[in-house]
Design a protein around this motif. Sequence first.
Motif, mmCIF file in Angstrom:
data_model
loop_
_atom_site.group_PDB
_atom_site.id
_atom_site.type_symbol
_atom_site.label_atom_id
_atom_site.label_comp_id
_atom_site.label_asym_id
_atom_site.label_seq_id
_atom_site.Cartn_x
_atom_site.Cartn_y
_atom_site.Cartn_z
ATOM 1 N N LEU A 26 7.092 7.197 -9.503
ATOM 2 C CA LEU A 26 6.216 6.024 -9.556
ATOM 3 C C LEU A 26 6.671 4.930 -10.521
ATOM 4 N N PRO A 27 7.084 5.242 -11.751
ATOM 5 C CA PRO A 27 7.519 4.142 -12.651
ATOM 6 C C PRO A 27 8.715 3.370 -12.096
ATOM 7 N N GLU A 28 9.707 4.092 -11.583
ATOM 8 C CA GLU A 28 10.894 3.425 -11.050
ATOM 9 C C GLU A 28 10.557 2.616 -9.800
ATOM 10 N N LEU A 29 9.703 3.180 -8.940
ATOM 11 C CA LEU A 29 9.325 2.490 -7.708
ATOM 12 C C LEU A 29 8.553 1.211 -8.013
ATOM 13 N N SER A 30 7.572 1.290 -8.907
ATOM 14 C CA SER A 30 6.779 0.095 -9.235
ATOM 15 C C SER A 30 7.641 -0.977 -9.890
ATOM 16 N N GLU A 31 8.560 -0.578 -10.745
ATOM 17 C CA GLU A 31 9.456 -1.538 -11.386
ATOM 18 C C GLU A 31 10.326 -2.245 -10.344
ATOM 19 N N TRP A 32 10.803 -1.497 -9.370
ATOM 20 C CA TRP A 32 11.642 -2.050 -8.315
ATOM 21 C C TRP A 32 10.852 -3.060 -7.463
ATOM 22 N N ILE A 33 9.626 -2.695 -7.101
ATOM 23 C CA ILE A 33 8.797 -3.589 -6.294
ATOM 24 C C ILE A 33 8.495 -4.882 -7.058
ATOM 25 N N VAL A 34 8.125 -4.755 -8.322
ATOM 26 C CA VAL A 34 7.804 -5.931 -9.139
ATOM 27 C C VAL A 34 9.018 -6.838 -9.258
ATOM 28 N N LEU A 77 -0.994 -1.305 -4.415
ATOM 29 C CA LEU A 77 -2.105 -0.356 -4.338
ATOM 30 C C LEU A 77 -1.544 1.052 -4.204
ATOM 31 N N PHE A 78 -1.710 1.848 -5.246
ATOM 32 C CA PHE A 78 -1.321 3.256 -5.202
ATOM 33 C C PHE A 78 -2.552 4.079 -4.802
ATOM 34 N N ILE A 79 -2.427 4.860 -3.732
ATOM 35 C CA ILE A 79 -3.530 5.711 -3.277
ATOM 36 C C ILE A 79 -3.145 7.158 -3.554
ATOM 37 N N ASP A 80 -3.734 7.728 -4.603
ATOM 38 C CA ASP A 80 -3.437 9.105 -5.008
ATOM 39 C C ASP A 80 -4.251 10.073 -4.149
ATOM 40 N N ASP A 81 -3.564 10.753 -3.268
ATOM 41 C CA ASP A 81 -4.215 11.637 -2.301
ATOM 42 C C ASP A 81 -4.444 13.031 -2.890
ATOM 43 N N GLY A 82 -5.190 13.076 -4.003
ATOM 44 C CA GLY A 82 -5.541 14.355 -4.608
ATOM 45 C C GLY A 82 -4.377 15.069 -5.263
ATOM 46 N N SER A 83 -3.489 14.325 -5.920
ATOM 47 C CA SER A 83 -2.326 14.939 -6.565
ATOM 48 C C SER A 83 -2.743 15.933 -7.641
ATOM 49 N N ARG A 84 -1.915 16.962 -7.797
ATOM 50 C CA ARG A 84 -2.182 17.986 -8.815
ATOM 51 C C ARG A 84 -1.218 17.873 -9.996
ATOM 52 N N ASP A 85 -0.359 16.860 -9.957
ATOM 53 C CA ASP A 85 0.551 16.664 -11.071
ATOM 54 C C ASP A 85 0.035 15.519 -11.954
ATOM 55 N N ILE A 137 2.195 -4.457 3.371
ATOM 56 C CA ILE A 137 3.402 -3.639 3.500
ATOM 57 C C ILE A 137 3.042 -2.210 3.111
ATOM 58 N N THR A 138 3.403 -1.250 3.939
ATOM 59 C CA THR A 138 3.207 0.157 3.573
ATOM 60 C C THR A 138 4.566 0.804 3.350
ATOM 61 N N MET A 139 4.620 1.685 2.376
ATOM 62 C CA MET A 139 5.840 2.453 2.137
ATOM 63 C C MET A 139 5.489 3.765 1.461
ATOM 64 N N ASP A 140 6.400 4.724 1.565
ATOM 65 C CA ASP A 140 6.189 6.017 0.928
ATOM 66 C C ASP A 140 6.554 5.937 -0.545
ATOM 67 N N ALA A 141 6.041 6.897 -1.317
ATOM 68 C CA ALA A 141 6.228 6.870 -2.764
ATOM 69 C C ALA A 141 7.449 7.658 -3.224
ATOM 70 N N ASP A 142 8.180 8.264 -2.286
ATOM 71 C CA ASP A 142 9.293 9.131 -2.673
ATOM 72 C C ASP A 142 10.601 8.380 -2.883
ATOM 73 N N VAL A 163 0.855 -1.185 0.000
ATOM 74 C CA VAL A 163 0.000 0.000 0.000
ATOM 75 C C VAL A 163 0.893 1.237 0.000
ATOM 76 N N ILE A 164 0.717 2.082 -1.026
ATOM 77 C CA ILE A 164 1.584 3.246 -1.198
ATOM 78 C C ILE A 164 0.737 4.516 -1.318
ATOM 79 N N PRO A 165 0.628 5.316 -0.262
ATOM 80 C CA PRO A 165 -0.040 6.613 -0.369
ATOM 81 C C PRO A 165 0.895 7.603 -1.053
ATOM 82 N N LEU A 166 0.321 8.515 -1.819
ATOM 83 C CA LEU A 166 1.189 9.450 -2.535
ATOM 84 C C LEU A 166 0.485 10.774 -2.790
#
Length: 323
Positions: free
Chosen positions: A21-29, A42-50, A94-99, A11-14
């Motif tokens: 995100l592309p590099e992080l997801s590739e690493w996890i996979v 699970l990516f949880i987009d917390d109202g991103s503006r980008d 597992i929870t981790m940050d998206a940065d 679970v990844i809040p962001l």
Amino acid sequence: MTNSALQISVVIPLFNEDESLPELSEWIVRVMNDHDFSYEILFIDDGSRDNSWNVISGLSLENPYIRGFRFVRNYGKTAALQTGFQAARGEVIITMDADMQDSPDEIPELYKMIREDQFDLVSGWKKKRYDPVTKTIPTKIFNSATRSISGVALHDFNCGLKAYRKEVVKNITIYGEMHRYIPVIAKWNGFARIGEKVVQHRPRKYGYTKFGLERFIFGFLDLLSIAFVNKFGRRPMHLFGSLGTLMFFLGSVIAFWLLGKKIYNIYNLQPYRNVTENPLFFLALVAIMVGSQLFLAGFLGELLVKQSVSKTGDYNVSDQVGG
């Protein structure tokens, strides 16, 4: 891969993290495939503006094990984690940050500590940090205060890299800024097997930190809130009733003492002044009134608690046998 065979949910809040995100997801996979884990991300987009949501949507199309959830506005990390916990289907979450300051290479050992070492929860400890002093010093103060108040002996409550048994996240509810107190909430809900693992803290590669000192202020208030709710949430009369009774008793003692003193002076023909001219009279009056109100608040709280429990019966049952 069936839901029953799902081993890990990540679970990844962001918030505004489209570059990582592309590099992080590739690493996890890659980690999941190397260890032959069945998984979901699970990516949880917390109202991103980008462009975060478009990136998540693309990743989900490329990999069926990636799911995304998008908030209509920024609700905060706690809300994102709660949404992820509700949606997660893995046996270990597992929870981790998206940065990308959390390393996915820690996942196999965290999984092992939950499944083999029988921990309910394992919290990461970033023993060596790459944060500025303006963040590390408040963090140390915060962690020390949390340990003292909660009795949970963790070094780093703020670390986003944690692992949970599924039963833990399915039986707790978090709100406000309570994500950093999940170990505390878990312990107070009966999940007391809490472990800690030293994890790597990596320098931020993309974007900028969303850290603000106000988070510690709000977080400390949330700690006081959950400490109160845990201790007196089911028995408000124990707090309000005790304080109310004590204040009412002290006020009554002072009032009777003043009245007795006046009667004594009258009986012995000694000079006296009216009771209302003595400042202690008003102190006694306030104590009696406040004490009565506190007792009434405790009584009403007990009625509300009884009504709530009779409707929900929300106690965690670990096992059940028979029909």
